[in-house]
Design a protein around this motif. Structure first.
Motif, PDB file in Angstrom:
ATOM      1  N   ARG A 260       0.839  -1.216   0.000  1.00  0.00           N
ATOM      2  CA  ARG A 260       0.000   0.000   0.000  1.00  0.00           C
ATOM      3  C   ARG A 260       0.870   1.260   0.000  1.00  0.00           C
ATOM      4  N   PHE A 261       1.953   1.221   0.752  1.00  0.00           N
ATOM      5  CA  PHE A 261       2.885   2.349   0.787  1.00  0.00           C
ATOM      6  C   PHE A 261       3.509   2.551  -0.596  1.00  0.00           C
ATOM      7  N   ILE A 262       3.916   1.458  -1.229  1.00  0.00           N
ATOM      8  CA  ILE A 262       4.500   1.541  -2.569  1.00  0.00           C
ATOM      9  C   ILE A 262       3.496   2.130  -3.552  1.00  0.00           C
ATOM     10  N   GLU A 263       2.275   1.658  -3.496  1.00  0.00           N
ATOM     11  CA  GLU A 263       1.250   2.142  -4.426  1.00  0.00           C
ATOM     12  C   GLU A 263       0.913   3.611  -4.183  1.00  0.00           C
ATOM     13  N   GLU A 265       3.009   6.030  -2.650  1.00  0.00           N
ATOM     14  CA  GLU A 265       4.113   6.989  -2.774  1.00  0.00           C
ATOM     15  C   GLU A 265       4.999   6.764  -4.002  1.00  0.00           C
ATOM     16  N   GLN A 266       4.831   5.658  -4.707  1.00  0.00           N
ATOM     17  CA  GLN A 266       5.493   5.421  -5.989  1.00  0.00           C
ATOM     18  C   GLN A 266       7.026   5.524  -5.925  1.00  0.00           C
ATOM     19  N   PRO A 267       7.675   4.778  -5.054  1.00  0.00           N
ATOM     20  CA  PRO A 267       9.143   4.772  -5.071  1.00  0.00           C
ATOM     21  C   PRO A 267       9.658   4.099  -6.343  1.00  0.00           C
ATOM     22  N   ASN A 268      10.831   4.524  -6.784  1.00  0.00           N
ATOM     23  CA  ASN A 268      11.450   3.849  -7.927  1.00  0.00           C
ATOM     24  C   ASN A 268      12.662   3.017  -7.524  1.00  0.00           C
ATOM     25  N   PHE A 269      13.038   3.101  -6.239  1.00  0.00           N
ATOM     26  CA  PHE A 269      14.185   2.349  -5.723  1.00  0.00           C
ATOM     27  C   PHE A 269      13.839   1.863  -4.321  1.00  0.00           C
ATOM     28  N   SER A 270      14.345   0.691  -3.950  1.00  0.00           N
ATOM     29  CA  SER A 270      14.119   0.199  -2.598  1.00  0.00           C
ATOM     30  C   SER A 270      15.217  -0.772  -2.209  1.00  0.00           C
ATOM     31  N   ALA A 271      15.232  -1.130  -0.909  1.00  0.00           N
ATOM     32  CA  ALA A 271      16.231  -2.061  -0.394  1.00  0.00           C
ATOM     33  C   ALA A 271      15.659  -2.797   0.805  1.00  0.00           C
ATOM     34  N   ALA A 272      15.863  -4.118   0.840  1.00  0.00           N
ATOM     35  CA  ALA A 272      15.383  -4.942   1.956  1.00  0.00           C
ATOM     36  C   ALA A 272      15.992  -6.329   1.851  1.00  0.00           C
ATOM     37  N   VAL A 273      15.827  -7.122   2.909  1.00  0.00           N
ATOM     38  CA  VAL A 273      16.320  -8.496   2.919  1.00  0.00           C
ATOM     39  C   VAL A 273      15.411  -9.372   2.056  1.00  0.00           C
ATOM     40  N   PRO A 274      15.897 -10.542   1.614  1.00  0.00           N
ATOM     41  CA  PRO A 274      15.109 -11.387   0.706  1.00  0.00           C
ATOM     42  C   PRO A 274      13.757 -11.810   1.274  1.00  0.00           C
ATOM     43  N   THR A 275      13.666 -12.041   2.593  1.00  0.00           N
ATOM     44  CA  THR A 275      12.398 -12.514   3.150  1.00  0.00           C
ATOM     45  C   THR A 275      11.282 -11.491   2.956  1.00  0.00           C
ATOM     46  N   VAL A 276      11.613 -10.205   2.996  1.00  0.00           N
ATOM     47  CA  VAL A 276      10.615  -9.154   2.759  1.00  0.00           C
ATOM     48  C   VAL A 276      10.086  -9.248   1.336  1.00  0.00           C
ATOM     49  N   TRP A 277      10.994  -9.335   0.374  1.00  0.00           N
ATOM     50  CA  TRP A 277      10.561  -9.345  -1.030  1.00  0.00           C
ATOM     51  C   TRP A 277       9.905 -10.667  -1.404  1.00  0.00           C
ATOM     52  N   ASN A 278      10.294 -11.749  -0.742  1.00  0.00           N
ATOM     53  CA  ASN A 278       9.605 -13.009  -0.982  1.00  0.00           C
ATOM     54  C   ASN A 278       8.149 -12.907  -0.546  1.00  0.00           C
ATOM     55  N   GLY A 279       7.906 -12.224   0.588  1.00  0.00           N
ATOM     56  CA  GLY A 279       6.533 -12.008   1.035  1.00  0.00           C
ATOM     57  C   GLY A 279       5.732 -11.181   0.053  1.00  0.00           C
ATOM     58  N   GLY A 284       1.697 -11.020  -4.396  1.00  0.00           N
ATOM     59  CA  GLY A 284       1.367 -10.742  -5.789  1.00  0.00           C
ATOM     60  C   GLY A 284       0.825 -11.941  -6.538  1.00  0.00           C
ATOM     61  N   ARG A 285       1.083 -13.125  -6.017  1.00  0.00           N
ATOM     62  CA  ARG A 285       0.549 -14.336  -6.639  1.00  0.00           C
ATOM     63  C   ARG A 285      -0.864 -14.639  -6.151  1.00  0.00           C
ATOM     64  N   GLN A 286      -1.279 -13.928  -5.091  1.00  0.00           N
ATOM     65  CA  GLN A 286      -2.612 -14.148  -4.535  1.00  0.00           C
ATOM     66  C   GLN A 286      -3.598 -13.054  -4.915  1.00  0.00           C
ATOM     67  N   THR A 287      -3.085 -11.854  -5.197  1.00  0.00           N
ATOM     68  CA  THR A 287      -3.953 -10.728  -5.512  1.00  0.00           C
ATOM     69  C   THR A 287      -3.199  -9.751  -6.403  1.00  0.00           C
ATOM     70  N   ASP A 288      -3.926  -8.833  -7.027  1.00  0.00           N
ATOM     71  CA  ASP A 288      -3.291  -7.842  -7.894  1.00  0.00           C
ATOM     72  C   ASP A 288      -2.571  -6.792  -7.057  1.00  0.00           C
ATOM     73  N   ILE A 289      -1.302  -6.565  -7.336  1.00  0.00           N
ATOM     74  CA  ILE A 289      -0.543  -5.500  -6.690  1.00  0.00           C
ATOM     75  C   ILE A 289       0.148  -4.680  -7.761  1.00  0.00           C
ATOM     76  N   ASP A 290       0.409  -3.425  -7.459  1.00  0.00           N
ATOM     77  CA  ASP A 290       1.018  -2.518  -8.422  1.00  0.00           C
ATOM     78  C   ASP A 290       2.410  -2.126  -7.953  1.00  0.00           C
ATOM     79  N   LEU A 291       3.414  -2.698  -8.584  1.00  0.00           N
ATOM     80  CA  LEU A 291       4.808  -2.357  -8.300  1.00  0.00           C
ATOM     81  C   LEU A 291       5.436  -1.617  -9.475  1.00  0.00           C
ATOM     82  N   SER A 292       4.608  -1.046 -10.322  1.00  0.00           N
ATOM     83  CA  SER A 292       5.093  -0.488 -11.583  1.00  0.00           C
ATOM     84  C   SER A 292       6.063   0.674 -11.401  1.00  0.00           C
TER      85      SER A 292
END
Length: 543
Positions: A260-263, A265-279, A284-292
């Motif tokens: 929701r934060f990404i949608e 504030e529209q960041p174009n760069f980010s950083a986190a550990v793999p477990t965050v992005w795996n989540g 995204g495989r369960q519902t529509d999300i916008d990471l564009s």
């Protein structure tokens, strides 16, 4: 003969970074997510509040060299502390909010914190530190929370900033002076303190920016990696100096509020550990999300599965860049940015981006086996050792000759190889390598292969005793909901992906892989659970 230069010897300090960002990028923003909306301030406004914070801390008696702790989420106030404390000549001590009570007690004592800034929502956790808090002179509370849990007088953050005038006069600080103190996560004993100098933070910011982070004016950077973990990978200082908006998620680190934060504030760069992005990927495989809006994401702290790199690229158009380093390295050492000669198709790009990465300028690296330095030939394997201007050469209050060589190199504990072009591949941690029948199995490569299965959410591998082979891999796997995948299915899946003798005979299906305080897989806990017999293992009886 020329024996001296005409160049200025202006110290390389956090203060210099602060002044630059405050004036040159005054209109950029620090944005903090509140769960359903954002609050925002400009860099200029943040700079004014930072000076007020420094004046307020000085009124409490904080002097150059004193230690000020933070027990906080990623938010605006934490950014203010990142600059106020070092720039006034004191030392910022970022306390890990996920440490056990005993470890937190130890870390506060080891740092000698005089003042602690705490988020109101974290007061209960800080109170568990026990007797160590009695040595802390002042506790400053940010936001609302149950202060009665601390059983002592507290100071409200807003009150601390209310009275002092703006325009605090920053003292002259030598670049060799300590600016920050960060403790390791303590996965193999008590956490060890790493005291960063002003020079190390300045050079790290410049080296990381030049080495491939490519954060620049006008970017919007979502900093998910905690500010208490290895200085948020230096990104606060990098974004401030380069003019990128700083987007802070606060406590909202679960996939749904993060998206929701990404949608919003529209960041174009980010950083986190793999477990965050795996989540996020699983959501995204369960519902529509916008990471564009996201163009590139740095992932570090653990190996990034190639399947994750490929999925983000194909499903969301997001380029994953793997970073490697450690607390003792401030933390950046390599970035997996594909060379210019690499083909641009997703498969080739994923091959490069899943590598540990290419050395960034400022870091020197060698591979050592049996005391002999190995060639950069892409085949010779040994312990990874590093040195450089932002790499520690000792710990705070602890002598550890096993960690630092006599000739000045840091032993990282990683086992790897280096290609002639400076790309490194970590094949394992020295403590995690599995030796089966006299041959080595890379738990990293095996884990990455397993997690590529479409019904696997998480996977990690530990070595367990075996009568015939001395040691064999035990695969610990988390499946997607309602999956019916069996060990036999996974063994067949691995048949053409790893060496036949690597394929595990023993498997355990668990609800979640346990994590350390910084989000890495906790193999130490899994080994303990295996010894206790609490893992339900499918396969041959243990040897």
């Amino acid at each position: 003969m020329i024996t001296s230069t005409m160049m200025d010897d202006l110290p390389l300090t956090v203060t210099q970074l602060f002044r630059h960002g405050s004036r040159v990028h005054a209109e950029r923003e620090v944005v903090t997510w509140l769960g359903d909306a954002s609050r925002r301030v400009t860099f200029a406004e943040t700079a004014d509040r930072t000076q007020r914070l420094a004046a307020g801390l000085a009124s409490l008696g904080v002097q150059p060299g004193d230690v000020v702790g933070t027990f906080m989420w990623n938010n605006q106030e934490h950014v203010e502390a990142y600059f106020a404390v070092p720039c006034m000549g004191a030392v910022l001590h970022t306390l890990n909010i996920r440490l056990s009570a005993d470890q937190l007690d130890y870390v506060i004592r080891d740092g000698g914190d005089r003042v602690i800034l705490v988020d109101g929502s974290l007061i209960g956790l800080l109170a568990q530190a026990g007797d160590a808090l009695r040595t802390v002179e002042h506790v400053v509370v940010v936001g609302e929370g149950d202060v009665s849990l601390l059983d002592r007088p507290v100071i409200r953050y807003d009150d601390l900033l209310r009275d002092p005038p703006s325009g605090f006069a920053w003292p002259h600080v030598e670049e060799s002076a300590a600016s920050m103190l960060c403790h390791t996560s303590g996965t193999t004993g008590s956490p060890k303190g790493v005291a960063y100098s002003h020079r190390s933070q300045w050079t790290h910011a410049m080296g990381a920016a030049a080495g491939g982070l490519h954060v620049s004016e006008g970017d919007r950077s979502l900093i998910v990696v905690p500010q208490f973990h290895a200085n948020a990978w230096g990104l606060i200082y990098i974004c401030w100096a380069m003019g990128s908006d700083i987007l802070q998620p606060g406590p909202f680190l679960q996939p749904e509020p993060l998206v929701r934060f990404i949608e919003a504030e529209q960041p174009n760069f980010s950083a986190a550990v793999p477990t965050v992005w795996n989540g996020v990927l699983q959501l995204g495989r369960q519902t529509d999300i916008d990471l564009s809006s996201l163009q590139r994401v740095v992932v570090g702290g653990a190996a990034v599965p190639r399947s994750m790199v490929l999925a983000f690229d194909i499903d969301h158009g997001v380029k994953i860049v793997q970073g490697w380093g450690m607390t003792e390295m401030s933390p950046l050492g390599t970035l997996s940015i594909p060379p210019a000669s690499a083909a641009d198709d997703p498969e080739t790009q994923a091959n490069w981006r899943a590598k540990t990465g290419r050395l960034v300028p400022g870091v020197e690296l060698r591979i050592v086996d049996g005391g002999i330095e190995q060639p950069w030939d892409g085949q010779s394997v040994g312990e990874v050792q590093v040195r450089g201007p932002w790499i520690a050469r000792r710990y705070h209050n602890v002598d550890d000759p096993e960690k630092f060589t006599e000739d000045g190199w840091l032993r990282t504990g990683d086992v790897g190889l280096v290609e002639p072009n400076g790309f490194m591949q970590v094949v394992d941690r020295t403590k995690d390598v599995i030796k089966s029948g006299g041959e080595w199995i890379s738990s990293v490569d095996l884990e990455n292969a397993i997690i590529g299965h479409p019904e696997v959410v998480e996977a990690t591998v530990i070595g367990i005793p075996d009568d015939k082979w001395t040691e064999r891999p035990l695969a610990c796997v988390v499946l997607t909901p309602h999956a019916f995948t069996t060990p036999s299915d996974l063994q067949q899946y691995l048949a053409d992906k790893v060496a036949k003798w690597w394929i595990p005979e023993r498997w355990t299906f668990i609800e979640e892989v346990p994590k350390t305080s910084v989000g890495k897989y906790d193999k130490k806990l899994l080994r303990a659970q295996h010894r206790e017999g609490s893992l339900a293992i499918q396969g041959p009886a243990d040897g």
